[in-house]
Design a protein around this motif. Structure first.
Motif, PDB file in Angstrom:
ATOM      1  N   PRO A   1       5.424-101.399 -20.291  1.00 59.86           N
ATOM      2  CA  PRO A   1       4.705-102.608 -19.883  1.00 59.86           C
ATOM      3  C   PRO A   1       4.358-103.482 -21.082  1.00 59.86           C
ATOM      4  N   VAL A   2       4.384-104.782 -20.868  1.00 63.99           N
ATOM      5  CA  VAL A   2       3.984-105.760 -21.888  1.00 63.99           C
ATOM      6  C   VAL A   2       2.742-106.504 -21.442  1.00 63.99           C
ATOM      7  N   GLN A   3       2.713-106.901 -20.173  1.00 65.12           N
ATOM      8  CA  GLN A   3       1.555-107.568 -19.594  1.00 65.12           C
ATOM      9  C   GLN A   3       1.570-107.340 -18.088  1.00 65.12           C
ATOM     10  N   ASP A   4       0.437-107.587 -17.442  1.00 67.91           N
ATOM     11  CA  ASP A   4       0.348-107.380 -16.007  1.00 67.91           C
ATOM     12  C   ASP A   4       1.194-108.417 -15.267  1.00 67.91           C
ATOM     13  N   GLY A   5       1.747-107.993 -14.138  1.00 68.19           N
ATOM     14  CA  GLY A   5       2.566-108.886 -13.328  1.00 68.19           C
ATOM     15  C   GLY A   5       3.625-108.104 -12.574  1.00 68.19           C
ATOM     16  N   THR A   6       4.575-108.814 -11.996  1.00 66.27           N
ATOM     17  CA  THR A   6       5.689-108.192 -11.285  1.00 66.27           C
ATOM     18  C   THR A   6       6.993-108.601 -11.954  1.00 66.27           C
ATOM     19  N   VAL A   7       7.970-107.730 -11.864  1.00 65.67           N
ATOM     20  CA  VAL A   7       9.247-108.001 -12.513  1.00 65.67           C
ATOM     21  C   VAL A   7      10.342-107.187 -11.822  1.00 65.67           C
ATOM     22  N   THR A   8      11.538-107.712 -11.837  1.00 64.02           N
ATOM     23  CA  THR A   8      12.710-106.971 -11.384  1.00 64.02           C
ATOM     24  C   THR A   8      13.577-106.659 -12.589  1.00 64.02           C
ATOM     25  N   VAL A   9      13.877-105.395 -12.781  1.00 62.78           N
ATOM     26  CA  VAL A   9      14.786-104.993 -13.854  1.00 62.78           C
ATOM     27  C   VAL A   9      16.098-104.568 -13.203  1.00 62.78           C
ATOM     28  N   ASN A  10      17.199-104.930 -13.837  1.00 60.96           N
ATOM     29  CA  ASN A  10      18.512-104.664 -13.272  1.00 60.96           C
ATOM     30  C   ASN A  10      19.337-103.767 -14.178  1.00 60.96           C
ATOM     31  N   LEU A  11      20.089-102.905 -13.543  1.00 64.80           N
ATOM     32  CA  LEU A  11      21.063-102.069 -14.233  1.00 64.80           C
ATOM     33  C   LEU A  11      22.429-102.468 -13.703  1.00 64.80           C
ATOM     34  N   ARG A  12      23.289-102.961 -14.594  1.00 60.24           N
ATOM     35  CA  ARG A  12      24.589-103.475 -14.183  1.00 60.24           C
ATOM     36  C   ARG A  12      25.702-102.555 -14.675  1.00 60.24           C
ATOM     37  N   HIS A  13      26.694-102.385 -13.814  1.00 60.48           N
ATOM     38  CA  HIS A  13      27.869-101.621 -14.188  1.00 60.48           C
ATOM     39  C   HIS A  13      29.029-102.577 -14.400  1.00 60.48           C
ATOM     40  N   TYR A  14      29.668-102.477 -15.563  1.00 61.20           N
ATOM     41  CA  TYR A  14      30.797-103.337 -15.896  1.00 61.20           C
ATOM     42  C   TYR A  14      32.069-102.502 -15.973  1.00 61.20           C
ATOM     43  N   ASN A  15      33.086-102.997 -15.296  1.00 61.25           N
ATOM     44  CA  ASN A  15      34.417-102.434 -15.410  1.00 61.25           C
ATOM     45  C   ASN A  15      35.245-103.479 -16.142  1.00 61.25           C
ATOM     46  N   GLY A  16      35.411-103.305 -17.429  1.00 66.28           N
ATOM     47  CA  GLY A  16      35.939-104.386 -18.248  1.00 66.28           C
ATOM     48  C   GLY A  16      34.839-105.416 -18.456  1.00 66.28           C
ATOM     49  N   TYR A  17      35.149-106.690 -18.186  1.00 64.43           N
ATOM     50  CA  TYR A  17      34.148-107.740 -18.365  1.00 64.43           C
ATOM     51  C   TYR A  17      33.505-108.175 -17.059  1.00 64.43           C
ATOM     52  N   ALA A  18      33.923-107.595 -15.932  1.00 63.98           N
ATOM     53  CA  ALA A  18      33.368-107.986 -14.635  1.00 63.98           C
ATOM     54  C   ALA A  18      32.349-106.954 -14.174  1.00 63.98           C
ATOM     55  N   CYS A  19      31.247-107.445 -13.637  1.00 60.87           N
ATOM     56  CA  CYS A  19      30.213-106.565 -13.092  1.00 60.87           C
ATOM     57  C   CYS A  19      30.603-106.188 -11.665  1.00 60.87           C
ATOM     58  N   ASP A  20      30.663-104.876 -11.379  1.00 67.10           N
ATOM     59  CA  ASP A  20      31.047-104.449 -10.035  1.00 67.10           C
ATOM     60  C   ASP A  20      29.938-103.722  -9.290  1.00 67.10           C
ATOM     61  N   ALA A  21      28.764-103.580  -9.911  1.00 60.79           N
ATOM     62  CA  ALA A  21      27.620-102.991  -9.214  1.00 60.79           C
ATOM     63  C   ALA A  21      26.336-103.376  -9.945  1.00 60.79           C
ATOM     64  N   VAL A  22      25.269-103.619  -9.166  1.00 56.38           N
ATOM     65  CA  VAL A  22      23.961-103.952  -9.741  1.00 56.38           C
ATOM     66  C   VAL A  22      22.888-103.191  -8.982  1.00 56.38           C
ATOM     67  N   HIS A  23      22.070-102.442  -9.710  1.00 59.07           N
ATOM     68  CA  HIS A  23      20.887-101.807  -9.156  1.00 59.07           C
ATOM     69  C   HIS A  23      19.666-102.599  -9.619  1.00 59.07           C
ATOM     70  N   GLY A  24      18.783-102.944  -8.696  1.00 59.54           N
ATOM     71  CA  GLY A  24      17.568-103.655  -9.048  1.00 59.54           C
ATOM     72  C   GLY A  24      16.339-102.826  -8.720  1.00 59.54           C
ATOM     73  N   PHE A  25      15.327-102.864  -9.596  1.00 63.01           N
ATOM     74  CA  PHE A  25      14.087-102.138  -9.398  1.00 63.01           C
ATOM     75  C   PHE A  25      12.926-103.129  -9.541  1.00 63.01           C
ATOM     76  N   ASP A  26      12.119-103.265  -8.496  1.00 59.52           N
ATOM     77  CA  ASP A  26      10.974-104.186  -8.520  1.00 59.52           C
ATOM     78  C   ASP A  26       9.735-103.408  -8.942  1.00 59.52           C
ATOM     79  N   LEU A  27       9.134-103.822 -10.053  1.00 54.39           N
ATOM     80  CA  LEU A  27       8.010-103.083 -10.631  1.00 54.39           C
ATOM     81  C   LEU A  27       6.728-103.912 -10.585  1.00 54.39           C
ATOM     82  N   LEU A  28       5.625-103.238 -10.352  1.00 56.76           N
ATOM     83  CA  LEU A  28       4.291-103.837 -10.436  1.00 56.76           C
ATOM     84  C   LEU A  28       3.570-103.251 -11.636  1.00 56.76           C
TER      85      LEU A  28
END
Length: 260
Positions: free
Chosen positions: A83-110
């Motif tokens: 944490p850096v400061q209070d609030g909400t944020v979505t962090v993403n984990l992206r999977h790249y096959n070469g230079y194209a992203c073919d999957a994204v996981h998102g996590f919404d944090l409080l």
């Protein structure tokens, strides 16, 4: 991995809706936990995965969390956000096959009281397979109304599609070649190997042996015209004509499969 875009009936609607239609909870293989006020998630690395998982490290505006660490141990990628400061944020984990992203996981944090308090939601977006997309892509495409610009798409020997775009106009005639890959994060077909061949006036339309420009990057995105017909748009900033070029599937056996 689960296919989240529905073909063929809802293909156009799914693509135009972007990630919103393709969102659902992340697969069980990825799991997370709140540890010492930080959020930590773990991703088992598949032995046959030649791609790369990339955790989000930059956030717009004043960040709520920061990427504190990311590393692979015993075949598991572990990522920690502090944490850096209070609030909400979505962090993403992206999977790249070469230079194209073919999957994204998102996590919404409080974040509250200087700690990550809970995960309030999540999402998972995955590209359709090349096999699912190919019937609607491979074939001839013609510029809407004028048919001046013509594009041919064919499955590449590896992944993606080999594209050739040609403008036969006597002034500024060209041939453009690139390999397209669908990127679910930007909802477009992207390329990084574009080659532009300028054609001499009065020629037979055959491209010279060497391109005038190479290593060009850009994209084509799926859209619809005023009749809701499927189109591909080559935006002005990515093409030699400096104008948006709208391409439609050619009619008949030379064109890709159309959607009723």
């Amino acid at each position: 991995m689960k296919k989240l875009m529905i073909l063929p009936v809802l293909f156009l609607a799914a693509v135009l809706a972007g990630s919103a239609l393709a969102e659902e909870a992340a697969p069980d293989a990825i799991w997370g936990e709140i540890s010492d006020g930080s959020y930590v998630f773990h991703v088992p690395m598949a032995a046959d995965d030649s791609g790369e998982w990339v955790p989000e490290s930059e956030f717009a505006g004043e960040p709520v969390v920061r990427l504190a660490s990311a590393g692979i141990e015993d075949g598991v990628l572990t990522v920690r956000y502090e944490p850096v400061q209070d609030g909400t944020v979505t962090v993403n984990l992206r999977h790249y096959n070469g230079y194209a992203c073919d999957a994204v996981h998102g996590f919404d944090l409080l974040v509250s009281g200087g700690s990550v308090q809970e995960v309030t939601g999540g999402s998972y977006t995955e590209s359709p397979s090349d096999e699912d997309l190919d019937p609607y892509l491979s074939g001839k495409w013609l510029e809407k109304e004028t048919q001046f610009t013509e594009m041919t798409l064919a499955r590449s020997s590896g992944s993606g599609w080999d594209a050739q775009i040609a403008s036969p106009l006597t002034h500024g005639a060209y041939v453009f070649r690139a390999t397209l890959h669908y990127d679910c994060d930007v909802d477009a077909f992207v390329y990084r190997d574009g080659a532009l061949f300028n054609l001499p006036a009065g020629g037979d339309g055959t491209a010279p042996e060497n391109p005038d420009e190479s290593g060009l990057s850009g994209s084509l995105y799926l859209t619809a015209d005023e009749d809701d017909a499927l189109c591909l748009c080559w935006p002005a900033e990515h093409n030699p004509e400096n104008r948006d070029i709208l391409l439609q599937p050619a009619e008949g056996p030379d064109g890709p499969q159309t959607i009723d």
